[in-house]
Design a protein around this motif. Structure first.
Motif, PDB file in Angstrom:
ATOM      1  N   ALA A  27       0.847  -1.197   0.000  1.00 16.50           N
ATOM      2  CA  ALA A  27       0.000   0.000   0.000  1.00 16.50           C
ATOM      3  C   ALA A  27       0.876   1.239   0.000  1.00 16.50           C
ATOM      4  N   GLY A  28       0.494   2.215  -0.814  1.00 15.03           N
ATOM      5  CA  GLY A  28       1.275   3.438  -0.941  1.00 15.03           C
ATOM      6  C   GLY A  28       0.620   4.621  -0.257  1.00 15.03           C
ATOM      7  N   GLY A  29       1.350   5.698  -0.138  1.00 12.09           N
ATOM      8  CA  GLY A  29       0.854   6.905   0.504  1.00 12.09           C
ATOM      9  C   GLY A  29      -0.297   7.535  -0.259  1.00 12.09           C
ATOM     10  N   GLY A  30      -1.286   8.024   0.486  1.00 16.04           N
ATOM     11  CA  GLY A  30      -2.431   8.688  -0.110  1.00 16.04           C
ATOM     12  C   GLY A  30      -3.425   7.758  -0.761  1.00 16.04           C
ATOM     13  N   LYS A  31      -3.323   6.468  -0.490  1.00 17.65           N
ATOM     14  CA  LYS A  31      -4.212   5.484  -1.097  1.00 17.65           C
ATOM     15  C   LYS A  31      -5.079   4.800  -0.043  1.00 17.65           C
ATOM     16  N   VAL A  32      -6.300   4.439  -0.453  1.00 19.49           N
ATOM     17  CA  VAL A  32      -7.203   3.650   0.391  1.00 19.49           C
ATOM     18  C   VAL A  32      -7.246   2.237  -0.163  1.00 19.49           C
ATOM     19  N   VAL A  33      -6.830   1.281   0.652  1.00 15.77           N
ATOM     20  CA  VAL A  33      -6.886  -0.131   0.282  1.00 15.77           C
ATOM     21  C   VAL A  33      -8.025  -0.769   1.066  1.00 15.77           C
ATOM     22  N   GLY A  34      -9.060  -1.190   0.363  1.00 15.76           N
ATOM     23  CA  GLY A  34     -10.203  -1.821   1.003  1.00 15.76           C
ATOM     24  C   GLY A  34     -10.009  -3.324   1.111  1.00 15.76           C
ATOM     25  N   ILE A  35     -10.401  -3.886   2.240  1.00 14.98           N
ATOM     26  CA  ILE A  35     -10.286  -5.328   2.469  1.00 14.98           C
ATOM     27  C   ILE A  35     -11.686  -5.871   2.731  1.00 14.98           C
ATOM     28  N   VAL A  36     -12.140  -6.775   1.874  1.00 22.21           N
ATOM     29  CA  VAL A  36     -13.490  -7.315   1.982  1.00 22.21           C
ATOM     30  C   VAL A  36     -13.434  -8.829   2.138  1.00 22.21           C
ATOM     31  N   GLY A  37     -14.535  -9.391   2.630  1.00 22.92           N
ATOM     32  CA  GLY A  37     -14.635 -10.835   2.813  1.00 22.92           C
ATOM     33  C   GLY A  37     -15.701 -11.149   3.837  1.00 22.92           C
ATOM     34  N   VAL A  38     -16.159 -12.386   3.828  1.00 17.68           N
ATOM     35  CA  VAL A  38     -17.185 -12.812   4.774  1.00 17.68           C
ATOM     36  C   VAL A  38     -16.575 -12.904   6.172  1.00 17.68           C
ATOM     37  N   ASN A  39     -17.424 -13.046   7.177  1.00 18.56           N
ATOM     38  CA  ASN A  39     -16.936 -13.242   8.543  1.00 18.56           C
ATOM     39  C   ASN A  39     -16.020 -14.455   8.600  1.00 18.56           C
ATOM     40  N   GLY A  40     -14.893 -14.309   9.292  1.00 21.62           N
ATOM     41  CA  GLY A  40     -13.946 -15.406   9.410  1.00 21.62           C
ATOM     42  C   GLY A  40     -12.968 -15.508   8.263  1.00 21.62           C
ATOM     43  N   ALA A  41     -12.978 -14.528   7.367  1.00 22.82           N
ATOM     44  CA  ALA A  41     -12.081 -14.579   6.206  1.00 22.82           C
ATOM     45  C   ALA A  41     -10.630 -14.286   6.569  1.00 22.82           C
ATOM     46  N   GLY A  42     -10.409 -13.638   7.719  1.00 23.32           N
ATOM     47  CA  GLY A  42      -9.049 -13.321   8.148  1.00 23.32           C
ATOM     48  C   GLY A  42      -8.719 -11.844   8.130  1.00 23.32           C
ATOM     49  N   LYS A  43      -9.712 -10.997   7.884  1.00 19.09           N
ATOM     50  CA  LYS A  43      -9.473  -9.558   7.734  1.00 19.09           C
ATOM     51  C   LYS A  43      -8.949  -8.930   9.022  1.00 19.09           C
ATOM     52  N   THR A  44      -9.651  -9.141  10.127  1.00 18.86           N
ATOM     53  CA  THR A  44      -9.234  -8.540  11.395  1.00 18.86           C
ATOM     54  C   THR A  44      -7.953  -9.192  11.910  1.00 18.86           C
ATOM     55  N   THR A  45      -7.783 -10.491  11.681  1.00 18.25           N
ATOM     56  CA  THR A  45      -6.536 -11.156  12.067  1.00 18.25           C
ATOM     57  C   THR A  45      -5.353 -10.511  11.350  1.00 18.25           C
ATOM     58  N   LEU A  46      -5.530 -10.210  10.070  1.00 16.04           N
ATOM     59  CA  LEU A  46      -4.487  -9.520   9.315  1.00 16.04           C
ATOM     60  C   LEU A  46      -4.149  -8.183   9.970  1.00 16.04           C
ATOM     61  N   MET A  47      -5.164  -7.407  10.287  1.00 15.05           N
ATOM     62  CA  MET A  47      -4.946  -6.102  10.892  1.00 15.05           C
ATOM     63  C   MET A  47      -4.274  -6.239  12.257  1.00 15.05           C
ATOM     64  N   ASN A  48      -4.678  -7.253  13.026  1.00 10.30           N
ATOM     65  CA  ASN A  48      -4.079  -7.475  14.344  1.00 10.30           C
ATOM     66  C   ASN A  48      -2.599  -7.839  14.240  1.00 10.30           C
ATOM     67  N   CYS A  49      -2.225  -8.551  13.174  1.00  5.81           N
ATOM     68  CA  CYS A  49      -0.807  -8.863  12.960  1.00  5.81           C
ATOM     69  C   CYS A  49      -0.042  -7.604  12.562  1.00  5.81           C
ATOM     70  N   LEU A  50      -0.648  -6.780  11.739  1.00 10.41           N
ATOM     71  CA  LEU A  50       0.035  -5.572  11.259  1.00 10.41           C
ATOM     72  C   LEU A  50       0.311  -4.593  12.384  1.00 10.41           C
ATOM     73  N   CYS A  51      -0.612  -4.511  13.367  1.00 13.82           N
ATOM     74  CA  CYS A  51      -0.420  -3.526  14.441  1.00 13.82           C
ATOM     75  C   CYS A  51       0.181  -4.128  15.702  1.00 13.82           C
ATOM     76  N   GLY A  52       0.552  -5.412  15.668  1.00 10.63           N
ATOM     77  CA  GLY A  52       1.302  -6.001  16.762  1.00 10.63           C
ATOM     78  C   GLY A  52       0.500  -6.709  17.835  1.00 10.63           C
ATOM     79  N   ILE A  53      -0.823  -6.760  17.689  1.00 14.26           N
ATOM     80  CA  ILE A  53      -1.633  -7.478  18.676  1.00 14.26           C
ATOM     81  C   ILE A  53      -1.359  -8.976  18.600  1.00 14.26           C
ATOM     82  N   TYR A  54      -1.206  -9.494  17.373  1.00 16.66           N
ATOM     83  CA  TYR A  54      -0.827 -10.892  17.166  1.00 16.66           C
ATOM     84  C   TYR A  54       0.586 -10.947  16.601  1.00 16.66           C
ATOM     85  N   ARG A  55       1.326 -11.963  16.987  1.00 14.32           N
ATOM     86  CA  ARG A  55       2.655 -12.207  16.422  1.00 14.32           C
ATOM     87  C   ARG A  55       2.504 -13.217  15.282  1.00 14.32           C
ATOM     88  N   PRO A  56       2.897 -12.874  14.076  1.00 13.74           N
ATOM     89  CA  PRO A  56       2.749 -13.804  12.948  1.00 13.74           C
ATOM     90  C   PRO A  56       3.609 -15.056  13.138  1.00 13.74           C
TER      91      PRO A  56
END
Length: 237
Positions: A27-56
């Motif tokens: 993802a680059g500066g000034g851009k909006v990257v949308g993440i879609v998917g059904v419940n349980g697809a892994g979207k929030t898990t991805l975000m939690n890994c990116l911000c350090g809540i989960y360790r990959p």
């Protein structure tokens, strides 16, 4: 385009469940990257890994060229990363002003300057008339605005928004769309998770569709709308 976020081969397991498998994105500066998917697809898990809540369990995360894989949330925040949650996490027994001051108290700035910054942010979020109220007195949508404002106080370069439109009145939703567009216009990189496809299609420069922990499609709005794998994931095979 400067790459702000680069993810390569990210994997996360919970026991025998693979929640993320070989996920890569940029993802680059000034851009909006949308993440879609059904419940349980892994979207929030991805975000939690990116911000350090989960360790990959595998893969790498780089923010502004710095490897942040497995770093603690406060270390990643200091790299210029902000995050909101599907259920807003505000300090209920504190005033709106004090909520906004929390992430900037360690700054070497006069109190009056920080207070003025907090009041200006509440003005932007249309909450200034409630500045001395406790956060717990706000509606759910107002708490989301407060959390968004608090996230922006340290002036992050990368912001991650998890379901900002969920349970929000349509009028407030429209205002949130304006604020998110303004973040990108100011040069911030925005990762946006939402089940509100109308809003996410409107905002996103690039879309990523996930299912069962994997990226199954990515591209522009029309690419995702017409993708057979995405349609099957949402509607069933």
């Amino acid at each position: 385009m400067t790459t702000v976020l680069e993810v390569r081969g990210l994997t996360k397991r919970f026991g025998g469940l693979t929640a993320l498998e070989d996920v890569s994105l940029a993802a680059g500066g000034g851009k909006v990257v949308g993440i879609v998917g059904v419940n349980g697809a892994g979207k929030t898990t991805l975000m939690n890994c990116l911000c350090g809540i989960y360790r990959p369990d595998g893969g790498t995360i780089r923010i502004d060229g710095h490897d942040t894989t497995g770093h603690a949330p406060h270390q990643i925040a200091h790299r210029g990363v902000g995050r909101t949650f599907q259920v807003p996490r505000v300090f209920g027994k504190m005033s709106l002003i004090d909520n906004l001051l929390v992430p900037v108290l360690s700054r070497d700035q006069p109190d009056a300057q920080l207070l003025a910054q907090a009041e200006a942010m509440l003005e932007q979020m249309r909450l200034i008339h409630l500045r001395h109220n406790f956060a717990e007195e706000l509606s759910g949508g107002q708490q989301k605005l407060l959390e968004m404002g608090r996230m922006l106080m340290p002036e992050p370069r990368l912001v991650m928004l998890d379901e900002p439109f969920a349970g929000v009145h349509p009028q407030l939703c429209s205002f949130m769309i304006e604020r998110i567009a303004a973040m990108a216009a100011a040069g911030r990189t925005v990762l946006l998770i939402s089940h509100d496809l109308t809003s996410i299609y409107r905002l996103s420069d690039w879309l990523i569709a996930m299912n069962q922990g994997r990226i199954i499609a990515e591209g522009g709005v029309e690419d995702i709308r017409g993708n057979r794998d995405v349609i099957e994931a949402y509607l069933g095979g």
